[in-house]
Design an enzyme around this catalytic site. Structure first.
Site, short mmCIF file in Angstrom:
data_model
loop_
_atom_site.label_atom_id
_atom_site.label_comp_id
_atom_site.label_asym_id
_atom_site.label_seq_id
_atom_site.Cartn_x
_atom_site.Cartn_y
_atom_site.Cartn_z
N GLU A 298 0.93 -1.26 0.01
CA GLU A 298 0.01 0.10 0.08
C GLU A 298 0.74 1.37 -0.15
OE1 GLU A 298 -2.90 -0.81 -0.79
OE2 GLU A 298 -2.92 -2.86 -0.19
N HIS A 301 1.94 1.84 -3.62
CA HIS A 301 1.16 2.55 -4.33
C HIS A 301 1.17 4.11 -4.42
CE1 HIS A 301 -1.32 -0.71 -6.27
NE2 HIS A 301 -1.88 -0.94 -4.99
N GLU A 320 -1.53 -2.49 -10.08
CA GLU A 320 -1.40 -3.50 -9.28
C GLU A 320 -0.15 -4.56 -9.55
OE1 GLU A 320 -2.55 -3.47 -6.60
OE2 GLU A 320 -4.37 -2.30 -6.79
#
Ligand code: ARG
Ligand code: ZN
Length: 869
Positions: A298, A301, A320
């Site tokens: 995360e 990202h 992803e």
């Protein structure tokens, strides 16, 4: 309705700024949004303004530039609200909606988790909050004001930095501003009574970033590991990708009710508690590692996903696949690279290959979908990561980094495509990657057949590679792919033979249907190691002999290939037993026993890898490689071989078990995790002997261990043993000890749901009635239902069809509550084609029953219709 990639058009209107104001109330939250909008100069000038809004939205008012619109000024159909009035080039749209978070059981949009407000907006949850051009290529600067009762919801969080706050007698409010333009799917808010762990990170350029991890007060002691992982991730992304964090504050919130693992909302990640909380007493080593990798995922990202985002949802793998690759490399650096590679390949080869072979098979960049939530798949994530890894392999470390630098630089603040990503790799490498891009568009697992020939007179060795991809639903014609294949040749002494590049291994690029590779000047027939490091996501077929596999298990230095040689050796044996029904107890082949003996004797050199090497291929993998899955034969073959290996090498298992013991206090570091992992592997083999001596050993481990890894391993070993009374006692004791720890109870539930002993279905039904169970909580649903249907194969696939009926009943029930979770749970039934006729008929009957049960969500409908096509 079906949405197609080929229909993509740019948005007709853009949003410059969004001002949101939430009056938070459990059953009636009022949301006001003010959007500064302008017509997109790149779109056709006569397009009307369309906003997305879910059926559950109550529209209270809509105005343009301060003028209220009458209801005749728009059309609302399905999820779209179309304005029929004339609009200026720029204007301000104000919209007020009312929503009911408490009634939101789908856990998309704004909902309550254990009394606290939280959101999940990816992919299309924002449209359950307000009317909005909810698509990732519309990026805006968000300012969010939260107003709530100050006693019930003392903490109010949203994206970015807090810029203002105030309070009156009952309520308080906070305004948050996120300076970075973002799509609505990255919006988040949290409100509740939360505690927080805090730390500071100094970035490479010297800025101080405040780090906060929020959880319920009872879990405050379980946040240290996530915090450490976060700091390590931040440092790693600076060092390896040159990426620095960009806001002054980074927050993570742990919530108990969550459909997935976690979500990368800008500056405010929301995590499933299972992916953030960790404490030695309550959390296994495996879960510690999962926390570390999800926190990293995360965090990464923030650049691969947030600063550079996706143009549309067909590009999901852009963020992803790349981010999974990044988190895989991070974990490889933090622990053992070979171990992590084995784990990643195992997941890909079992679950992703199975997906490719099923009715939902799709390319990494899908062409169409009904419900995007159904495409958060192993294909998009794991195969997507393999594509990025292949680019890394083809370009090499340094050019790959140049490529990512260019990508982040060129596309910062943009919403782009996988083609844009590859274009950066082409630009820095001067390579033409046109054919390579087929990996994104072509579905299915490629097959690579290898035929070799040694000419002793000439001393030449030739390898012929033949690639093909079987047809997949909707894609019958397949084209050759650009396959990087890492090759090494060994001589009979176990030395690598230098190849034409002068190196010990060579990267072949297979681009044609057939390629032949010739090595000259050899003195003996070499032993090939093909696909080292699993350099491409293909199924490799080469007729290795048992001797060759044992040889590679001894001499190969590539961790993955060495492990794979051992696995393939075991696969041979298991497949032969499976053909005979699995229960035969003929003697184990000498090669296997000898190989396992050597592994056991050298295990302490690298305990983590040894633990993997000594573990037999899973039922899931054996199923995936079967032409017709014989559930019972697979189960019994594996079980019998395990017991025989335990018998044949009993003293070695016990010696190693003792050697891996330790008097020291628990530490969650790599070497200690490795030691415990190997120790527990030994225990599970010993328990296969059905001996009271080893039961006593397990009971002792259960009683004396100071950590969940060892305690739970002991419990599992006993639960799966023949000692059912002891198992019952231990389960009860465990329940008493941990009933207030929700995550531990998930493990307790899952362990029993997976127990293969007869009568499992009634035990599962009893678990659903147990006080620790909660049918609204996705973690609990997964722990019981998903575990039973995916791992307890002999019972789920029982020939009375009751397992299938049970799942169908649950899907019908759950689809009304939470379509995303329902759709995922459906997976095992959709794989009916892989089983015998009798089971096929039983499974199809249940799929039919679900179809006929009435109004289905798009999520479940899409999966069902594709499964029955
Ligand atoms: N972007 C999240 C992650 O991979 C997953 C969100 C999935 N959400 C969903 N509704 N399917 O980290
Ligand atoms: Zn992700």
């Amino acid at each position: 309705s079906v949405i197609y990639l080929k229909d993509y058009t740019v948005p007709a209107f853009l949003v410059e700024t969004v001002d949101l104001r939430f009056e938070l109330d459990a059953t009636a939250t009022c949301v006001e949004s003010v959007l500064r909008m302008r017509r997109n100069p790149q779109a056709s000038p006569d397009e009307s303004l369309c906003l997305f809004g879910h059926d559950s939205l109550e529209l209270l008012s809509l105005s343009i530039d301060g003028v209220d619109l009458p209801s005749s000024a728009w059309l609302r159909q399905d999820e779209v609200l179309r304005l029929t009035v004339q609009l200026n080039e720029t204007f301000e749209l104000r919209c007020v909606t009312k929503i009911n978070p408490e009634a939101n059981t789908a856990l998309e949009g704004l909902y309550l988790s254990d009394g606290m407000f939280c959101t999940q907006c990816e992919a299309e949850g924002f449209r359950r909050i307000t009317f909005y051009p909810d698509r990732p290529d519309v990026m805006a600067v968000f300012t969010t004001t939260l107003i709530a009762n100050k006693n019930e919801y003392p903490i109010l969080l949203s994206n970015g930095n807090p810029v203002a706050q105030g309070s009156d007698e009952t309520n308080h409010w906070v305004t948050w501003q996120d300076p970075f333009p973002k799509p609505a799917y990255l919006f988040a808010l949290v409100a509740g009574d939360l505690s927080c762990a805090e730390d500071t990170f100094i970035t490479q350029s010297g800025r101080a970033v405040k780090l906060q991890i929020y959880a319920e007060a009872k879990d405050l002691d379980k946040l240290g590991h996530a915090m450490e992982s976060l700091k390590q991730s931040m440092r790693w992304d600076e060092r390896v990708y040159g990426r620095e964090y960009d806001l002054d504050i980074y927050m993570i919130v742990a919530v108990d009710f969550f459909n997935m693992g976690a979500m990368e909302n800008k500056g405010l990640n929301i995590f499933n508690t299972s992916c953030v909380l960790a404490h030695p007493r309550t959390t296994t080593d495996a879960a510690f590692q999962r926390v570390e990798s999800v926190v990293a995922h995360e965090y990464f990202h923030n650049w691969s996903g947030n600063r550079v985002t996706c143009r549309d949802w067909f590009q999901l793998s852009l963020k992803e696949g790349f981010t999974v690759f990044r988190d895989q490399c991070f974990s490889a650096d933090m622990h053992s690279a070979a171990v992590r590679r084995v784990e990643d390949v195992t997941l890909l080869r079992t679950a992703q290959f199975a997906e490719d072979a099923g009715p939902m098979s799709h390319p990494v960049r899908p062409e169409s979908f009904i419900e995007i939530s159904n495409f958060y798949t192993l294909t998009v994530y794991e195969k997507g990561a393999e594509i990025v890894r292949m680019l890394h392999t083809l370009l090499g470390e340094s050019l790959f980094r140049k490529g990512t630098d260019l990508y982040f630089d060129r596309h910062d603040g943009q919403a782009v495509t996988t083609d844009d990503f590859v274009a950066c790799m082409e630009a820095v490498s001067q390579r033409d990657l046109t054919q390579f891009k087929r990996w994104y568009s072509q579905a299915g697992t490629p097959r690579l057949d290898v035929i070799d020939d040694y000419d002793a007179d000439q001393g030449t060795y030739s390898l012929r590679f033949i690639q093909s991809t079987p047809p997949t639903p909707g894609q019958t014609e397949k084209y050759p792919l650009h396959i990087p294949l890492n090759l090494a040749l060994f001589d009979s002494n176990g030395e690598v033979i230098p190849l034409s590049n002068g190196q010990s291994s060579q990267l072949l690029e297979l681009t044609n249907e057939e390629t032949t590779f010739v090595v000259e000047g050899l003195h003996e027939q070499p032993i090939p190691s093909l696909l080292r490091g699993f350099s491409a996501p293909v199924k490799l077929f080469y007729p290795y002999t048992e001797e060759q596999l044992s040889f590679l298990l001894t001499y190969e230095m590539d961790g993955f290939s060495r492990w794979d040689a051992g696995q393939q050796l075991a696969v041979r044996l298991l497949q032969a037993r499976i053909l005979k029904g699995g229960k035969v107890e003929e003697e184990l082949p000498k090669t296997i026993v000898a190989a396992w003996k050597v592994l056991l004797e050298n295990a302490s050199d690298d305990p983590a890898m040894a633990s993997l090497l000594l573990t037999l291929p899973t039922e899931a993998y054996l199923s995936e490689i079967s032409s017709v899955i014989d559930v019972d034969a697979i189960f019994h073959a594996r079980r019998t071989v395990r017991r025989q290996l335990a018998q044949a090498l009993e003293t070695q298992w016990l010696t190693l078990y003792n050697e891996m013991g330790s008097e020291e206090r628990y530490r969650p570091d790599s070497s200690e995790m490795a030691r415990r992992s190997l120790k527990n592997t030994c225990l599970s083999y010993l328990m296969a002997l059905d001996s009271p001596t080893y039961l006593a050993l397990a009971e002792q481990q259960f009683a004396e261990s100071d950590n969940m890894t060892e305690q739970f391993a002991a419990l599992s070993a006993v639960v799966y043993s023949v000692f059912t009374d002891s198992a019952r006692e231990m389960l009860d004791e465990f329940l008493n000890q941990w009933q207030h720890e929700s995550l531990v109870m998930n493990q307790w539930l899952a362990l029993q749901a997976a127990d293969p002993k007869a009568g499992a279905l009634s035990r599962v039904k009893a678990l659903l009635e147990h006080p620790v169970y909660d049918s609204r909580n996705p973690n609990k649903l997964r722990a019981v239902i998903s575990t039973f249907c995916n791992q307890n194969t002999v019972n789920f696939h029982g020939l009375d069809g009751e397992g299938y009926r049970f799942l169908a009943d649950k899907i019908i029930e759950l689809d009304k509550q939470n379509p995303q979770v329902a759709s995922r749970l459906l997976t095992p039934l959709t794989r009916w084609k892989r089983y015998d006729d009798q089971r096929q008929a039983l499974m199809k009957a249940q799929l039919q029953r679900i179809i006929e049960s009435g109004d289905l969500s798009g999520d479940v409908y899409e999966v069902l219709s594709k499964s029955m096509a």
